[in-house]
Design a protein around this motif. Structure first.
Motif, PDB file in Angstrom:
ATOM      1  N   UNK A 484      23.325 -26.147  47.914  1.00  0.00           N
ATOM      2  CA  UNK A 484      23.502 -27.420  47.363  1.00  0.00           C
ATOM      3  C   UNK A 484      24.593 -28.480  48.295  1.00  0.00           C
ATOM      4  N   UNK A 485      25.676 -27.580  48.740  1.00  0.00           N
ATOM      5  CA  UNK A 485      26.656 -28.419  49.600  1.00  0.00           C
ATOM      6  C   UNK A 485      27.410 -27.400  50.285  1.00  0.00           C
ATOM      7  N   UNK A 486      28.075 -27.774  51.259  1.00  0.00           N
ATOM      8  CA  UNK A 486      29.110 -27.008  52.099  1.00  0.00           C
ATOM      9  C   UNK A 486      30.445 -27.416  51.323  1.00  0.00           C
ATOM     10  N   UNK A 487      31.102 -26.285  51.010  1.00  0.00           N
ATOM     11  CA  UNK A 487      32.503 -26.487  50.579  1.00  0.00           C
ATOM     12  C   UNK A 487      33.262 -26.853  51.599  1.00  0.00           C
ATOM     13  N   UNK A 488      34.405 -27.957  51.307  1.00  0.00           N
ATOM     14  CA  UNK A 488      35.012 -28.727  52.226  1.00  0.00           C
ATOM     15  C   UNK A 488      36.496 -28.861  51.491  1.00  0.00           C
ATOM     16  N   UNK A 489      37.472 -28.966  52.470  1.00  0.00           N
ATOM     17  CA  UNK A 489      38.935 -29.336  51.918  1.00  0.00           C
ATOM     18  C   UNK A 489      39.040 -30.737  51.602  1.00  0.00           C
ATOM     19  N   UNK A 490      40.207 -31.215  51.119  1.00  0.00           N
ATOM     20  CA  UNK A 490      40.511 -32.574  50.827  1.00  0.00           C
ATOM     21  C   UNK A 490      40.021 -33.569  52.014  1.00  0.00           C
ATOM     22  N   UNK A 491      40.206 -32.816  53.013  1.00  0.00           N
ATOM     23  CA  UNK A 491      40.226 -33.978  54.389  1.00  0.00           C
ATOM     24  C   UNK A 491      38.865 -33.645  54.865  1.00  0.00           C
TER      25      UNK A 491
END
Length: 516
Positions: A484-491
């Motif tokens: 569903x989505x690629x995990x990413x950090x806050x930036x």
């Protein structure tokens, strides 16, 4: 040079120039006055030079103004991510031991939960209404709060993301921040009076650099508190933004609006934070035709490692050492000495001299982290690279991103660069997953293009990986997973380890091991 003085001098030179764009524009004279008043309000709350002030705000003008006010007071700004959970935020607050925590209304619940675990820390709200730091500043007197800070004193403490453990505090001096901003101006081509989109968070080094470089060059900083692609395009076109300094994932989002070609004012591009695929670099070049397109490779600890000055000519190249930097490639084994330089053309791990003026001096209260990353005056960030025949570096990935499959070391970047060209793929990330036969299986996690049925997208990418990507059999994915989505950090940095650890939602998948 201290940063409070830097703002004051720019305001003296160009008092009427537009310093801040967007819905609440300010001239440099107005911003200088506002930050003076905020600095006096901080002092009125008992903050003294050298004290740390934690800032938990969504971003935009209020956060930037408080950061600059802390510089004028000689206090240490500690901007923390609003995407931290309460436990992680509580850890950082306790570690920083601040004299004051300031938060906005959007983050009040988060801060309240975190401070329950850190009793006795004073707090104050930012924003409209009674009792806020802005109201105290408006009611107070005007004037310069204090003299200049010592350039060697700490200006800011940024916390690293903590993807491999607890976040680490990185204290940076006024001098290091000033030199980093100068380096950014020189290396990115940003010049006097340029207009820059301020969307990268100020708890990240890229956000800080965009802000401070713009102040030094009397440009216009256009804040966007939280990234939204359509809103960003509106700001870029309305404010005539000329410079963009973003992570690749944000560039992808802007392209996917289908409207990036309307941003005719954009002339200078720079990126950092992650590798950029050749496909993305080509599309940005074709869409915007920038006069400058720069790959900046660095870190929170030392702002610049290397600069790839012309992404159009050498897509993916990290280039050579920055204007204030010195780098070398040494043996990739843990504990290698800065003197263990690899032979020309051999892959090695990056070592960066800490004698450069952009460097930090060591982590906050973390001798264990210093021991792992600093040896004989050189910083070891954990990146692997090889130098080509011209002496330009090509980053192969991080030591901890390496996939060991069947006894072979494989790095994700080349595979991702090939697979992203598949028409069924919107985003793709390659990571190693546990496998009984291979130890680690090369696994392609991807988000399908909108409107593409996940099972069909998986089949399309599987066939592309086998027949159209040009990858040798060793590097072809053994698993293809639509998520569903690629995990990413806050930036916007991709959290590859989250995928390797199984933290994703499967839409469809295909095991290709029989085929490979």
């Amino acid at each position: 040079m201290d940063l409070g003085t830097a703002l004051r001098w720019t305001a003296e030179r160009y008092p009427d120039r537009r310093a801040v764009g967007g819905p609440e524009p300010l001239s440099y004279a107005e911003w200088d006055d506002r930050t003076d008043r905020l600095a006096l309000a901080l002092a009125g709350q008992g903050v003294r030079p050298g004290d740390r002030v934690v800032l938990v705000l969504s971003g935009g003008l209020p956060l930037a103004s408080l950061h600059l006010a802390a510089q004028k007071l000689g206090a240490v700004s500690v901007p923390l991510s609003f995407r931290f959970g309460p436990e992680e935020l509580a850890y950082c607050v306790a570690d920083a031991a601040p004299a004051l925590v300031i938060h906005d209304e959007a983050n009040e619940q988060l801060v309240t939960a975190a401070l329950d675990a850190v009793p006795g820390v004073p707090r104050l709200r930012s924003g409209p209404g009674a009792g806020t730091i802005e109201q105290l500043a408006a009611r107070g007197g005007a004037g310069t709060p204090f003299g200049s800070a010592d350039p060697a004193a700490t200006s800011v403490m940024l916390y690293t993301s903590g993807t491999t453990g607890k976040p680490k505090g990185v204290p940076r001096s006024h001098s290091a921040e000033h030199y980093a901003a100068l380096a950014h101006l020189i290396q990115s081509g940003q010049s006097y009076f340029d207009t820059t989109l301020g969307v990268m968070p100020l708890f990240h080094t890229m956000g800080m650099r965009t802000l401070l470089a713009t102040v030094l060059s009397a440009g216009t900083w256009v804040p966007q508190a939280r990234f939204d692609a359509d809103e960003a395009l509106e700001l870029i076109t309305r404010e005539r933004v000329s410079c963009l300094y973003l992570v690749p994932t944000i560039y992808w989002s802007l392209l996917h609006t289908g409207r990036l070609g309307e941003a005719t004012s954009v002339d200078k591009l720079a990126y950092a934070g992650a590798a950029m695929t050749t496909a993305l670099a080509e599309r940005l070049t074709e869409t915007l035709r920038p006069s400058r397109f720069v790959n900046h490779f660095g870190s929170t600890e030392i702002y610049t490692f290397t600069i790839g000055p012309d992404v159009r000519a050498k897509p993916g190249s990290a280039g050579r050492a920055g204007v204030f930097s010195r780098v070398r490639l040494v043996a990739p084994e843990p504990g290698a000495s800065p003197g263990d330089v690899v032979a020309p053309g051999e892959q090695g791990q990056l070592a960066v001299s800490m004698s450069g003026p952009e460097a930090f001096a060591g982590y906050w209260n973390r001798p264990d982290a210093d021991a792992r990353s600093i040896r004989d005056g050189w910083y070891f960030p954990g990146d692997l690279a090889v130098a080509d025949e011209d002496g330009d570096l090509w980053v192969a990935g991080r030591v901890d991103d390496m996939i060991n499959s069947g006894g072979e070391n494989i790095y994700p970047d080349e595979i991702e660069d090939a697979l992203v060209r598949c028409p069924a793929v919107r985003e793709v990330v390659v990571a190693g997953t546990a496998d009984d036969r291979w130890g680690q299986a090369v696994t392609a996690f991807f988000v399908p293009e909108p409107g593409t049925e996940p099972a069909l997208a998986v089949e399309t990418l599987s066939e592309f990986a086998r027949d159209g990507a040009g990858l040798p059999s060793l590097k072809r994915p053994k698993r293809v997973v639509a998520v569903t989505e690629i995990p990413k950090s806050a930036v916007g940095k991709i959290l590859r380890r989250e995928l390797g650890a199984g933290h994703y939602e499967v839409l469809a998948e295909h095991d290709l091991q029989e085929r490979t």
